[in-house]
Design a protein around this motif. Structure first.
Motif, PDB file in Angstrom:
ATOM      1  N   ILE A   1       0.921  -1.169   0.054  1.00  0.00           N
ATOM      2  CA  ILE A   1      -0.029  -0.123  -0.115  1.00  0.00           C
ATOM      3  C   ILE A   1       0.888   1.433  -0.134  1.00  0.00           C
ATOM      4  O   ILE A   1       1.913   1.314   0.597  1.00  0.00           O
ATOM      5  N   THR A   2       0.664   2.143  -0.632  1.00  0.00           N
ATOM      6  CA  THR A   2       0.962   3.471  -0.797  1.00  0.00           C
ATOM      7  C   THR A   2      -0.137   4.395  -0.421  1.00  0.00           C
ATOM      8  O   THR A   2      -1.053   4.110  -0.562  1.00  0.00           O
TER       9      THR A   2
ATOM     10  N   SER B   1       8.154   7.769  -9.166  1.00  0.00           N
ATOM     11  CA  SER B   1       7.962   7.325 -10.610  1.00  0.00           C
ATOM     12  C   SER B   1       6.704   6.449 -10.488  1.00  0.00           C
ATOM     13  O   SER B   1       5.988   6.646 -11.690  1.00  0.00           O
ATOM     14  N   ALA B   2       6.419   5.795  -9.659  1.00  0.00           N
ATOM     15  CA  ALA B   2       5.271   4.969  -9.533  1.00  0.00           C
ATOM     16  C   ALA B   2       3.819   5.626  -9.772  1.00  0.00           C
ATOM     17  O   ALA B   2       3.167   5.212 -10.288  1.00  0.00           O
ATOM     18  N   ALA B   3       3.969   6.931  -9.024  1.00  0.00           N
ATOM     19  CA  ALA B   3       2.720   7.671  -9.135  1.00  0.00           C
ATOM     20  C   ALA B   3       2.488   8.193 -10.690  1.00  0.00           C
ATOM     21  O   ALA B   3       1.330   8.269 -10.871  1.00  0.00           O
TER      22      ALA B   3
ATOM     23  N   GLU C   1       0.448  13.558 -13.231  1.00  0.00           N
ATOM     24  CA  GLU C   1       0.752  14.171 -14.332  1.00  0.00           C
ATOM     25  C   GLU C   1       2.401  14.151 -14.597  1.00  0.00           C
ATOM     26  O   GLU C   1       2.810  13.607 -15.700  1.00  0.00           O
ATOM     27  N   SER C   2       3.050  14.753 -13.456  1.00  0.00           N
ATOM     28  CA  SER C   2       4.373  14.815 -13.555  1.00  0.00           C
ATOM     29  C   SER C   2       4.817  14.589 -11.885  1.00  0.00           C
ATOM     30  O   SER C   2       4.156  14.758 -10.989  1.00  0.00           O
ATOM     31  N   LYS C   3       6.135  14.346 -11.768  1.00  0.00           N
ATOM     32  CA  LYS C   3       6.709  14.224 -10.722  1.00  0.00           C
ATOM     33  C   LYS C   3       6.701  15.585  -9.768  1.00  0.00           C
ATOM     34  O   LYS C   3       6.681  15.449  -8.477  1.00  0.00           O
ATOM     35  N   GLU C   4       6.696  16.515 -10.526  1.00  0.00           N
ATOM     36  CA  GLU C   4       6.596  17.901  -9.891  1.00  0.00           C
ATOM     37  C   GLU C   4       5.334  18.061  -9.005  1.00  0.00           C
ATOM     38  O   GLU C   4       5.271  18.998  -7.937  1.00  0.00           O
ATOM     39  N   GLU C   5       4.336  17.435  -9.588  1.00  0.00           N
ATOM     40  CA  GLU C   5       2.863  17.531  -8.595  1.00  0.00           C
ATOM     41  C   GLU C   5       3.246  16.665  -7.528  1.00  0.00           C
ATOM     42  O   GLU C   5       2.206  16.959  -6.495  1.00  0.00           O
ATOM     43  N   TYR C   6       3.959  15.880  -7.303  1.00  0.00           N
ATOM     44  CA  TYR C   6       4.074  14.978  -6.071  1.00  0.00           C
ATOM     45  C   TYR C   6       4.156  15.650  -4.900  1.00  0.00           C
ATOM     46  O   TYR C   6       2.981  15.290  -3.847  1.00  0.00           O
TER      47      TYR C   6
ATOM     48  N   ILE D   1       8.782  -5.765 -11.128  1.00  0.00           N
ATOM     49  CA  ILE D   1       8.054  -4.649 -12.156  1.00  0.00           C
ATOM     50  C   ILE D   1       6.902  -4.249 -11.691  1.00  0.00           C
ATOM     51  O   ILE D   1       6.051  -5.246 -11.483  1.00  0.00           O
ATOM     52  N   LEU D   2       6.585  -2.792 -11.895  1.00  0.00           N
ATOM     53  CA  LEU D   2       5.227  -2.582 -11.552  1.00  0.00           C
ATOM     54  C   LEU D   2       4.152  -3.239 -12.290  1.00  0.00           C
ATOM     55  O   LEU D   2       4.222  -2.992 -13.702  1.00  0.00           O
TER      56      LEU D   2
END
Ligand code: SAM
Lengths: 234, 340
Positions: free
Chosen positions: B4-5, B54-56, B63-68, B17-18
Motif C-alpha cells: 500500500i502507498t 516514478s510509480a505515481a 501528470e508529473s513528478k513535480e506535482e508529487y 516490475i510494477l
C-alpha cells in the motif's frame, strides 16, 4: 556586515566581533518562532539559535552537514518545528518529512507546514515506521531528536525502511532520557555500541561530538549505514 | 507482491516490475482519510528503496513528478488536522470529566460534614455518613417519618435528638437533597469514564483501572503525553511538588505518585511497594502507547503484570530491617495526620 557560507544553505552573519548562525528565509518576512530576520544584499536571513536546536549546535561544532538544496530528509521528533523550519530553508528544492507523535505539538507544527511548501507533517510514533511507510519515500538524510530511552533502536528501524544506501543518519542523543544517574559519557559509548552492532542494520559513525555548551549532556553524531548491510538491502 | 502507498495499492511482479495499480480516488479529503485509516503492517508495507514518485506517474495518478510534493503535502496536512480533531476531543472529555469529579469530591466533603453536624442536633445516633446520610435526610427529614420496616426505626424512636419540624425540616431536607444529587452525579461521571476509558484506552483501563487511568491522562495533560512519559515519570505523576524538585535539582526521585492508589501497590506490604510501583508504571506506559497507536486490547499485559508482581513477592518475602529512628518518625507523622 558580511555573510559567509558554512555549508549548503547555512550561513554565518558576521558583524564586527559577533558571528551568528543563519539560514536564508524560504518564506520572506515571516519569522517562525521569534527569531530575528536580517537583510543582506537582497536576501533575507533568519538567525538560528544553536541553544534551541541540536542541528544548529552540530553546525557550530564543525560537523559536515550532509544536506543539499534538493535533499529529502526524514526528521524524527519535529516538535513544533523550530529546527524543521531551518531545514526547510536549507532545502528549497527538497522535502522534509516531519514526524511528531504529540498531537498538542503537532498543532503548532501544522501552522508551520501551512506556510511552507516543503514540509510534510506526519503525526505518528517514530518507533513504528511501518505506520508511515506508505507515505515516506527513500531519503538522503534521517535527522533524529526524539529524547527517548530507545533512541538507537528508533534510528535503526527508520534507517532500515527509509535510508538510502549511501545516505546519512544525524542523531542527537540525550543522555538523561536514557538514564538520569549514569555518567553521560558511558551512556554515549553504549549507544554507539548499539548503533554499530545491536540491530539488523548497523551504522558506521563518521563523527561525533558533545553539544556543550549549547546543549548539556547531549551527543551529536553523523553516521552512515555500514557496508555489511548493503548486500541484503533491496 | 502487493503493498500500500498513500495513493493506491500497487502490485509488483516477480521481477520487481510494477504490474498493477489500484489507485485511490484523487480527492484530497478522501486521500487524507485513507491516509489516517490505513493500517500498514509488515505484510503490505512498501519494499524499502521503492520509488514512490516514478510509480505515481507511471500509474497515471499524477501528470508529473513535480506535482508529487505539493499533493502529498496538502493531503498530509489534511490528515494531521483530521487526526488532531479526533484525538483532541476524547482527551478533553476525559480531562474535564476527571476534573469535575475532583471538584465534586472537594465540595461534597465539606457539605457532608456540615450536614452531619446539622442533622446531629436531631438524630445523633444515626451513624450514617456521606451519600447514605445525605440521601436518608433528603428522603425522610424528621425522625418521625421513618417507617417501621426501616432498620433505623428503633434508633429513631428512642433518640435523644431534638424534634425537627416546619421551616427547619424543609431547609435541611433541601440541603441534603442537593448533596444526595451531587453523589449521584459523581457516580454517573464514574460510569461515563469507565465507558470512555474502555473504548478509547482499553489497555490503560485494564492495567490501571478506569478511574486511575483517567486521572493519569488528566494529570499528564492528555493521552499522547502520558504515552510519551518515561515510566519513571508515570510513577510520580501526581506527586507534583516533589516531582518538580526532582526535575530541577536532580534530587532523589519521589516515589509516591497517584499510582500508589493502585490496589496492587496499596495492598502490598510496604517493602515491596517501590518495586511493584515500578512494574505497574512500566506496564501503564506500555499500555497507553498501545492504546494510542493500535487501540486494541492486549490481554497479555495484565497477565504479564501479575506474573511480574508474583516474582517480586517471592523475591522479597520479608521486611528488611529498618533503623528504629525512621520507623519512629514515620509512625509519628502518620498519627499526626490522622488526628489533624
Ligand atoms: C527534544 S524535542 C525535539 C526538538 C526539535 N528537534 C527542535 O529542535 O525543534 C523531542 C520531540 O520528539 C517527540 N517524540 C518523542 N518520542 C517520539 C516518538 N517515538 N515518535 C515521534 N515523536 C516523538 C516529542 O514529542 C518531542 O516533541
Amino acid at each position: 556586515m558580511r555573510v559567509a557560507k558554512m555549508s549548503s544553505g547555512i550561513f554565518t552573519i558576521i558583524r564586527g566581533e559577533t558571528k551568528q548562525l543563519a539560514t536564508k528565509n524560504l518564506v520572506p518576512s515571516i519569522s517562525v518562532y521569534g527569531e530575528k530576520l536580517v537583510e543582506f544584499e537582497g536576501d533575507e536571513y533568519r538567525l538560528w539559535d544553536a541553544h534551541r536546536s541540536k542541528l544548529g549546535a552540530m553546525v557550530l561544532k564543525k560537523f559536515e552537514i550532509p544536506i543539499a538544496k534538493d535533499s529529502r530528509v526524514l526528521y524524527l521528533g519535529a516538535a513544533s518545528g523550530t529546527t524543521v523550519s531551518h531545514v526547510s530553508d536549507i532545502i528549497p528544492e527538497g522535502i522534509v518529512y516531519a514526524v511528531e507523535f504529540s498531537t498538542r505539538t503537532m498543532r503548532d507544527l501544522i501552522q508551520l507546514c501551512d506556510k511552507r511548501p516543503n514540509i510534510i507533517p506526519i503525526l505518528a510514533d517514530a518507533e513504528k515506521p511501518h505506520l508511515y511507510a506508505h507515505i515516506v519515500e527513500t531519503v538522503d538524510v534521517i535527522f533524529q531528536d526524539v529524547a527517548q530511552p530507545n533512541q538507537a533502536e528508533i534510528a535503526a528501524l527508520n534507517a532500515k525502511q527509509f535510508l538510502k544506501k549511501d545516505g546519512f543518519l544525524m542523531l542527537a542523543i540525550k543522555a538523561r532520557s536514557i538514564d538520569t544517574v549514569v555518567n553521560p559519557k558511558k551512556i554515549f559509548k553504549e549507544e554507539i555500541r548499539k548503533l554499530e552492532r545491536d540491530f539488523s542494520v548497523g551504522f558506521e559513525v563518521l563523527k561525533m561530538h558533545e553539544l556543550t555548551p549549547y546543549h548539556e549532556d547531549h551527543l551529536g553524531l553523523v553516521a552512515k549505514l555500514h557496508p555489511r548491510n548493503q548486500n541484503n538491502k533491496i | 507482491m502487493n503493498f500500500i502507498t498513500w495513493f493506491g495499492v500497487l502490485t509488483l511482479d516477480d521481477n520487481g516490475i510494477l504490474s498493477k495499480c489500484d489507485l485511490f480516488q484523487k480527492d484530497r479529503d478522501e486521500l487524507a482519510i485513507q491516509l489516517v485509516n490505513t493500517e500498514v503492517v509488515n505484510a503490505n508495507k512498501p519494499p524499502s528503496g521503492f520509488d514512490f514518485r516514478s510509480a505515481a506517474v507511471e500509474c497515471g495518478f499524477l501528470e508529473s513528478k513535480e506535482e508529487y510534493d505539493a499533493l502529498l503535502r496538502d493531503v498530509s496536512i489534511r490528515a494531521a488536522k483530521y487526526q488532531i480533531s479526533l484525538s483532541g476531543t476524547t482527551d478533553m472529555r476525559i480531562i474535564q470529566a476527571v476534573e469535575a469529579l475532583d471538584d465534586i469530591d472537594g465540595v461534597v466533603n465539606t457539605l457532608s460534614e456540615r450536614l452531619a453536624e446539622w442533622y446531629g442536633i436531631y438524630f445523633p445516633e444515626l451513624g450514617l455518613t456521606g451519600d447514605l446520610l445525605a440521601c436518608f435526610v433528603s428522603e425522610y427529614g424528621s425522625r418521625s417519618n421513618i417507617p417501621p420496616e426501616n432498620g433505623l426505626y428503633e434508633n429513631a424512636a428512642t433518640s435523644m435528638g431534638a424534634e425537627l419540624t416546619g421551616a427547619d425540616e424543609k431547609l435541611i431536607k433541601a440541603f441534603a437533597l442537593n448533596i444526595c444529587n451531587l453523589y449521584e452525579t459523581r457516580s454517573k461521571i464514574e460510569t461515563y469514564l469507565a465507558e470512555i476509558m474502555t473504548s478509547t484506552g482499553p489497555n490503560l483501563a485494564s492495567v490501571a483501572g478506569t478511574l486511575l487511568g483517567a486521572r493519569l491522562i488528566s494529570l499528564a495533560g492528555g493521552f499522547e503525553r502520558l504515552a510519551y512519559f518515561p515510566s519513571s515519570t508515570v510513577q510520580v505523576i501526581g506527586a507534583n511538588r516533589a516531582l518538580f524538585k526532582h526535575l530541577r535539582a536532580r534530587a532523589p526521585s519521589p516515589k509516591h505518585g497517584i499510582i500508589y492508589n493502585h490496589p496492587l501497590i496499596k495492598n502490598a506490604p510496604w517493602w515491596q511497594r517501590g518495586k511493584i510501583a515500578r512494574a505497574v508504571a512500566a506496564k501503564i506506559s506500555l499500555a497507553s502507547r498501545i492504546d494510542l497507536y493500535s487501540g486494541k486490547l492486549d490481554e497479555s499485559l495484565e497477565v504479564e503484570l501479575a506474573r511480574k508482581i508474583e516474582v517480586i513477592r517471592l523475591a522479597n518475602p520479608n521486611a528488611p530491617k529498618k533503623s528504629k529512628k525512621t520507623i519512629g518518625v514515620k509512625s509519628i507523622s502518620k498519627k499526626i495526620r490522622r488526628h489533624g
